[in-house]
Write a protein that holds these residues in place. Sequence first.
Motif, PDB file in Angstrom:
ATOM      1  N   PRO A 579      80.600  31.894  66.861  1.00 18.42           N
ATOM      2  CA  PRO A 579      81.227  31.525  65.578  1.00 18.42           C
ATOM      3  C   PRO A 579      80.807  30.144  65.079  1.00 18.42           C
ATOM      4  N   LEU A 580      80.482  29.247  65.988  1.00 19.42           N
ATOM      5  CA  LEU A 580      80.074  27.905  65.549  1.00 19.42           C
ATOM      6  C   LEU A 580      78.682  27.950  64.889  1.00 19.42           C
ATOM      7  N   GLN A 581      77.801  28.773  65.443  1.00 23.55           N
ATOM      8  CA  GLN A 581      76.476  28.945  64.817  1.00 23.55           C
ATOM      9  C   GLN A 581      76.637  29.564  63.424  1.00 23.55           C
ATOM     10  N   ILE A 582      77.499  30.591  63.352  1.00 22.20           N
ATOM     11  CA  ILE A 582      77.674  31.285  62.072  1.00 22.20           C
ATOM     12  C   ILE A 582      78.299  30.339  61.045  1.00 22.20           C
ATOM     13  N   PHE A 583      79.269  29.551  61.489  1.00 21.44           N
ATOM     14  CA  PHE A 583      79.916  28.581  60.595  1.00 21.44           C
ATOM     15  C   PHE A 583      78.868  27.601  60.033  1.00 21.44           C
ATOM     16  N   GLY A 584      78.082  27.009  60.921  1.00 23.89           N
ATOM     17  CA  GLY A 584      77.047  26.053  60.492  1.00 23.89           C
ATOM     18  C   GLY A 584      76.075  26.707  59.524  1.00 23.89           C
ATOM     19  N   TYR A 585      75.667  27.934  59.858  1.00 26.94           N
ATOM     20  CA  TYR A 585      74.710  28.646  59.007  1.00 26.94           C
ATOM     21  C   TYR A 585      75.256  28.809  57.587  1.00 26.94           C
ATOM     22  N   TYR A 586      76.524  29.255  57.498  1.00 24.29           N
ATOM     23  CA  TYR A 586      77.058  29.540  56.159  1.00 24.29           C
ATOM     24  C   TYR A 586      77.384  28.277  55.370  1.00 24.29           C
ATOM     25  N   VAL A 587      77.703  27.195  56.048  1.00 26.21           N
ATOM     26  CA  VAL A 587      77.905  25.947  55.300  1.00 26.21           C
ATOM     27  C   VAL A 587      76.557  25.538  54.688  1.00 26.21           C
ATOM     28  N   SER A 588      75.498  25.613  55.469  1.00 24.84           N
ATOM     29  CA  SER A 588      74.176  25.239  54.981  1.00 24.84           C
ATOM     30  C   SER A 588      73.743  26.160  53.831  1.00 24.84           C
ATOM     31  N   LEU A 589      73.950  27.463  54.037  1.00 23.43           N
ATOM     32  CA  LEU A 589      73.582  28.441  52.999  1.00 23.43           C
ATOM     33  C   LEU A 589      74.365  28.170  51.721  1.00 23.43           C
ATOM     34  N   GLY A 590      75.694  27.965  51.886  1.00 25.75           N
ATOM     35  CA  GLY A 590      76.567  27.720  50.728  1.00 25.75           C
ATOM     36  C   GLY A 590      76.157  26.472  49.970  1.00 25.75           C
ATOM     37  N   LYS A 591      75.600  25.499  50.671  1.00 25.98           N
ATOM     38  CA  LYS A 591      75.166  24.272  49.996  1.00 25.98           C
ATOM     39  C   LYS A 591      73.775  24.424  49.387  1.00 25.98           C
ATOM     40  N   GLY A 592      73.204  25.591  49.560  1.00 23.22           N
ATOM     41  CA  GLY A 592      71.895  25.872  48.967  1.00 23.22           C
ATOM     42  C   GLY A 592      70.755  25.151  49.661  1.00 23.22           C
ATOM     43  N   LEU A 593      70.923  24.869  50.949  1.00 20.19           N
ATOM     44  CA  LEU A 593      69.889  24.115  51.675  1.00 20.19           C
ATOM     45  C   LEU A 593      68.866  25.055  52.315  1.00 20.19           C
ATOM     46  N   ASP A 594      67.758  24.487  52.720  1.00 16.05           N
ATOM     47  CA  ASP A 594      66.747  25.280  53.426  1.00 16.05           C
ATOM     48  C   ASP A 594      67.196  25.373  54.890  1.00 16.05           C
ATOM     49  N   VAL A 595      67.913  26.436  55.202  1.00 18.10           N
ATOM     50  CA  VAL A 595      68.550  26.546  56.523  1.00 18.10           C
ATOM     51  C   VAL A 595      67.529  26.434  57.658  1.00 18.10           C
ATOM     52  N   ASP A 596      66.386  27.072  57.472  1.00 20.91           N
ATOM     53  CA  ASP A 596      65.412  27.128  58.575  1.00 20.91           C
ATOM     54  C   ASP A 596      64.642  25.831  58.782  1.00 20.91           C
ATOM     55  N   LYS A 597      64.509  25.071  57.695  1.00 18.60           N
ATOM     56  CA  LYS A 597      63.662  23.867  57.809  1.00 18.60           C
ATOM     57  C   LYS A 597      64.420  22.653  57.300  1.00 18.60           C
ATOM     58  N   PRO A 598      65.437  22.215  58.032  1.00 19.35           N
ATOM     59  CA  PRO A 598      66.208  21.063  57.558  1.00 19.35           C
ATOM     60  C   PRO A 598      65.341  19.809  57.438  1.00 19.35           C
ATOM     61  N   ARG A 599      65.768  18.951  56.518  1.00 23.93           N
ATOM     62  CA  ARG A 599      64.956  17.756  56.232  1.00 23.93           C
ATOM     63  C   ARG A 599      64.749  16.905  57.496  1.00 23.93           C
ATOM     64  N   ASN A 600      63.647  16.270  57.544  1.00 26.42           N
ATOM     65  CA  ASN A 600      63.295  15.302  58.607  1.00 26.42           C
ATOM     66  C   ASN A 600      63.122  15.910  60.001  1.00 26.42           C
ATOM     67  N   LEU A 601      63.386  17.189  60.155  1.00 24.48           N
ATOM     68  CA  LEU A 601      63.358  17.768  61.500  1.00 24.48           C
ATOM     69  C   LEU A 601      62.102  18.594  61.754  1.00 24.48           C
ATOM     70  N   ALA A 602      61.755  18.683  63.013  1.00 29.86           N
ATOM     71  CA  ALA A 602      60.626  19.527  63.412  1.00 29.86           C
ATOM     72  C   ALA A 602      61.112  20.456  64.513  1.00 29.86           C
ATOM     73  N   LYS A 603      60.532  21.623  64.592  1.00 27.22           N
ATOM     74  CA  LYS A 603      60.962  22.584  65.611  1.00 27.22           C
ATOM     75  C   LYS A 603      60.599  22.101  67.002  1.00 27.22           C
ATOM     76  N   SER A 604      59.406  21.584  67.097  1.00 26.55           N
ATOM     77  CA  SER A 604      58.946  21.186  68.422  1.00 26.55           C
ATOM     78  C   SER A 604      58.593  19.696  68.348  1.00 26.55           C
ATOM     79  N   VAL A 605      59.334  18.882  69.100  1.00 20.15           N
ATOM     80  CA  VAL A 605      59.192  17.431  68.959  1.00 20.15           C
ATOM     81  C   VAL A 605      58.150  16.938  69.972  1.00 20.15           C
ATOM     82  N   THR A 606      56.904  16.912  69.515  1.00 22.50           N
ATOM     83  CA  THR A 606      55.817  16.629  70.440  1.00 22.50           C
ATOM     84  C   THR A 606      55.425  15.157  70.473  1.00 22.50           C
ATOM     85  N   VAL A 607      56.236  14.309  69.809  1.00 17.08           N
ATOM     86  CA  VAL A 607      56.023  12.865  69.960  1.00 17.08           C
ATOM     87  C   VAL A 607      57.304  12.243  70.493  1.00 17.08           C
ATOM     88  N   GLU A 608      57.160  11.073  71.104  1.00 17.88           N
ATOM     89  CA  GLU A 608      58.319  10.378  71.703  1.00 17.88           C
ATOM     90  C   GLU A 608      59.338  10.005  70.656  1.00 17.88           C
TER      91      GLU A 608
END
Length: 608
Positions: A579-608
């Motif tokens: 439920p916590l994942q679903i809650f976060g997902y729908y808040v992001s969706l409801g705000k019209g954000l790019d759920v899969d690619k949030p700003r400033n973040l990378a999927k794989s953090v290959t630098v220190e």
Amino acid sequence: MCGIVGYIGGQQAAPILLDGLSKLEYRGYDSAGIAVYNGEKIQMVKSTGKLKALEELTQGGAVLPGFSGIGHTRWATHGSPTDVNAHPHFNKDCSITVVHNGIIENYLKLRKKLEGKGYQFVSETDTEVLAHLLDYYYNGNPLEAIVKVLYRVEGSYALGILFKDFPEEIYAVRKDSPLIVGQGKEGNFIASDVPAILKYTRDVYFIENQEIVKLTRDSLNFYNIDEEEVQKESTRIEWDMSAAEKAGYEFFMLKEIYEQPKAVADTLYPRLKDDGIVIEELGMTEEEIRNIGKIYIVACGSAYHTGVTAKYVFEGLARIPVEVDLASEFRYRDPIFQPNTLVIVVSQSGETADTLAALREAKSRGVRTLGIVNVVGSSIAREADNVMYTWAGPEIAVATTKAYSTQLIAEYLLAIYFAKVRNEIDSRQFEDMLHDLKKLPDQIEFLLGGKEKLQHFANRYLATEHVFFIGRGIDYAISMEGSLKLKEISYIHSEAYAAGELKHGTISLIEENTLVVALVTQKDLYKKMLSNIQEVRTRGAFVMAVATAGNTEVEKSADYVVYLPETNPYFANSLAVIPLQIFGYYVSLGKGLDVDKPRNLAKSVTVE
Ligand code: M6R
């Protein structure tokens, strides 16, 4: 982080590069570029923003004709995201071009040296140093120039390099940043990750640190840093492209949330054999397991959160002392290793720079290491003494869901197995736990059915500014993950707090209608949690509780309750996180954000 694609073969390179880069978008980026040899010179187009801009500028690749090229999506580190800072980067006469993922740590020193020799820099990046340094050492032999550069640079890199003098060749090399080579029927490829080339080939080579590859349209040659040729075996990728596509879901994150019952079952069931647990890949004898004196669990982000849960499970069941460390801290804190220590590193990507460095630190100190890893053939998987794979399949959304859930399963299995071997639990307890583990996939499925109610609830909190997640024991570990899930994709400030610690400062932040999410899955701590809920509620908080079915007393204290099916308290995280994942997902969706690619973040953090 940055994505690299390269192609040389019988087809037009640019459309293949653009297509490959689109499959790496999930890694996070803020600009992109491609360079293709057109029979006369290397042509390059770069653009800030989404890949779509680059596709438009190049008319889908049509303006860059040619059969060999390299492409890049950049996640800015040195220098802001601008067209000039985007990769590829050229040397002075545009005869050498480079794409890079990683960080050249001594770039300032090298830049100064090169400037002293008359080289002019156009960008603020560390990468441009590589293009000029290659130029400096190039004497008609690409391999020799690359090796000389490798001896000079410090830091991490995956590089794709194209020399105008050798348009029938592409070069690639890596150190501590991911890079694979794909062998196709009509050409060869380099890429940061498998999805970029899976459409064209399933045969890939994993490149070792400081191994150099020369690709032509029909050959691959691998060299070590002494320029000696080395032989390598290819690996056949068994999973399908459909696993890395959205399959009708609006976002990968929702698809991956829905894939959790299968991912959990795939990670669990192959290790349940003949009414027991069999972890063949563990490579430890029962004697060695009985002798373990201490476990360190080392990871970053959500993977670290699974470690916080696992500490309770290992200590509670197997009675082995556990320390959980953030990899970025562990690697520099000079931990005191006792004899018979086991270091478990946990990572979805298997490429997280800090986790990899922590693994190497442990290995260099002679400590036994075990990786819990999702990406097959990744650096951590290859370097750990043993690897236990989580079978979540490719995870594309930046916010992890199914990989997190499968990491928990791997850790439960290890803890129960260790407990059994060390005679800390009896057969009855062992059987009961296996029984509860087996029920988890169906129970997760059941919880996914509650998504509409959670969406409705989430929509009330689109404008909220602060959320607190509280819990005790394992519930505190779940709170950490719930809080991260919400903040990383919705940009709402949230904090996880050990519920008993709240009144030592943080409770002053609670005001009328502040949302507090209270995790109440642990029987032994139930009454304590009810008191903590009361404390925040009397100060005006609106409380959403996540509790185990049957514990209806919580309704007297909380304003909104999500009930979980009953399970062993050690496994509660696997259910409560849904439920916590679903809650976060729908808040992001409801705000019209790019759920899969949030700003400033990378999927794989290959630098220190
Ligand atoms: O690939 P890894 O599991 O090593 O990644 C570690 C963290 O970067 C990762 O768990 C991150 O916190 C998640 N994207 C959060 O959802």
